[in-house]
Design a protein around this motif. Sequence first.
Motif, PDB file in Angstrom:
ATOM      1  N   VAL A 195       0.644  -1.084  -0.059  1.00 56.49           N
ATOM      2  CA  VAL A 195      -0.040  -0.029   0.076  1.00 56.49           C
ATOM      3  C   VAL A 195       1.076   1.328  -0.173  1.00 56.49           C
ATOM      4  CG1 VAL A 195      -1.839   1.373   1.261  1.00 56.49           C
ATOM      5  CG2 VAL A 195      -1.936  -1.206   1.285  1.00 56.49           C
ATOM      6  N   PHE A 202      -3.704   1.428   6.472  1.00 57.47           N
ATOM      7  CA  PHE A 202      -4.721   0.867   5.037  1.00 57.47           C
ATOM      8  C   PHE A 202      -4.310  -0.295   4.828  1.00 57.47           C
ATOM      9  CE2 PHE A 202      -5.226   5.587   3.783  1.00 57.47           C
ATOM     10  CZ  PHE A 202      -6.231   5.763   4.361  1.00 57.47           C
ATOM     11  N   PRO A 222      -8.647  -2.288   1.037  1.00 59.76           N
ATOM     12  CA  PRO A 222      -9.225  -1.261   0.187  1.00 59.76           C
ATOM     13  C   PRO A 222     -10.651  -0.809   0.509  1.00 59.76           C
ATOM     14  CG  PRO A 222      -9.086  -3.376  -0.948  1.00 59.76           C
ATOM     15  CD  PRO A 222      -8.220  -3.602   0.476  1.00 59.76           C
ATOM     16  N   GLU A 223     -11.618  -1.621   0.592  1.00 65.28           N
ATOM     17  CA  GLU A 223     -12.825  -1.209   0.733  1.00 65.28           C
ATOM     18  C   GLU A 223     -13.073  -0.380   2.127  1.00 65.28           C
ATOM     19  OE1 GLU A 223     -15.097  -1.539  -1.541  1.00 65.28           O
ATOM     20  OE2 GLU A 223     -13.275  -2.672  -2.608  1.00 65.28           O
ATOM     21  N   ARG A 271     -11.212   3.386   1.618  1.00 63.81           N
ATOM     22  CA  ARG A 271     -11.700   3.840   0.560  1.00 63.81           C
ATOM     23  C   ARG A 271     -12.581   5.315   1.111  1.00 63.81           C
ATOM     24  NH1 ARG A 271     -12.965   3.200  -5.027  1.00 63.81           N
ATOM     25  NH2 ARG A 271     -12.746   0.981  -4.535  1.00 63.81           N
ATOM     26  N   PHE A 325      -3.080   0.544  -3.898  1.00 66.33           N
ATOM     27  CA  PHE A 325      -3.063  -0.973  -3.383  1.00 66.33           C
ATOM     28  C   PHE A 325      -2.593  -1.570  -4.596  1.00 66.33           C
ATOM     29  CE2 PHE A 325      -6.295   0.878  -0.423  1.00 66.33           C
ATOM     30  CZ  PHE A 325      -5.872   0.103   0.447  1.00 66.33           C
ATOM     31  N   LEU A 350      -5.155  -1.131  -7.351  1.00 69.32           N
ATOM     32  CA  LEU A 350      -6.625  -0.419  -7.101  1.00 69.32           C
ATOM     33  C   LEU A 350      -5.999   1.148  -6.435  1.00 69.32           C
ATOM     34  CD1 LEU A 350      -9.491  -0.095  -6.584  1.00 69.32           C
ATOM     35  CD2 LEU A 350      -9.000  -0.946  -4.222  1.00 69.32           C
ATOM     36  N   LEU A 365      -6.966   5.042  -5.550  1.00 70.62           N
ATOM     37  CA  LEU A 365      -7.753   6.036  -4.927  1.00 70.62           C
ATOM     38  C   LEU A 365      -7.066   7.296  -4.699  1.00 70.62           C
ATOM     39  CD1 LEU A 365      -8.727   3.568  -1.780  1.00 70.62           C
ATOM     40  CD2 LEU A 365      -9.901   3.708  -4.042  1.00 70.62           C
TER      41      LEU A 365
END
Length: 321
Positions: free
Chosen positions: A259, A276, A281-282, A285, A297, A308, A310
């Motif tokens: 991360v 994190f 991730p969920e 976020r 991520f 992923l 963000l």
Amino acid sequence: MSKMSTDHLRHVLNGATMGTRWSAILHAAPGFDPAFAHVCLSRAVGEVDRQMSAWDRDSDLMRLNRAPAGDWVAVPDHLLKVLEAGLEIGRISCGAFEIGMGDAVTAWGFCADEADPDKIRSALKADRRPAHEVLEIDRAAGRVRKHGPLALDLGGIAKGYGVDRLTETARSLNVAHGLLSIDGEVRALGARPDGRPWATAIEQPDYERRSTHSVLTIRDTAVATSGDYRHWVEVGGKRLSHTMDPARGAPLVRHAASVTVTAPTCMAADAWATAFMVMGPEEARPLANRLGLSVLFLDREGQGVQPLKLGADFAPHASAT
């Protein structure tokens, strides 16, 4: 190229600290003394290490860990700042970032001693209270006290603070353009002298070799990465990440390979990368969006890596790809 950029000379300095190395790429005006700068930078990170090391029994952190509950302990200013930040990020992350994991870090072999089965069992069974409920800070008097058992470890935040101290020290030496780092924690001081941003590599999460996953361009910001591919121990034939799960008192079992977080300070980026990593991730976020943090991520998928992204720094138009 502007006259300002040609007036600056490039200096590359580095040295040992915190079991790894610090480095500084500095662009400074003629008359800058790199030997003196090296002394100042080494002193700055050495001070952080002496105060916050979990490997040195004489550090201020270990002295605090040995103090009986209820006793006020005088601690130096840098350690106070990091303890305050660690407690605050622990609150905001609902315990995903937790500085009171020193017993587990030691038990699983991530300090000076090897993994100890008896200590592991104790860490797994420990009835943990969040550090922000146990540690009281009296900022005005420069002292702290514990209200119960608490073993502190600052491995998820101290290197980031060390990079901030490198940056502050460079700025005090009239350096306006620099890239400072310790291990995978990086902070940009301004931009390059010609106005271009700095480029910093994000590593491929590979156990066997070092390679670049992507390149991120930054100016006046910090970047930190938490991953499972550099710092790990093998216990019972299994490779275990150094990132602890505060809910279990043990290394994370299911997590991203790495991360990466950008933030205004490297201390914040370092701590939030760890938080994190724990959250996933969920869960991360909405919190990252609320705090205005950018996060990348990287998760292993088959023989490859799935990103992923963000936040603005990792948006499609950004340099990380």
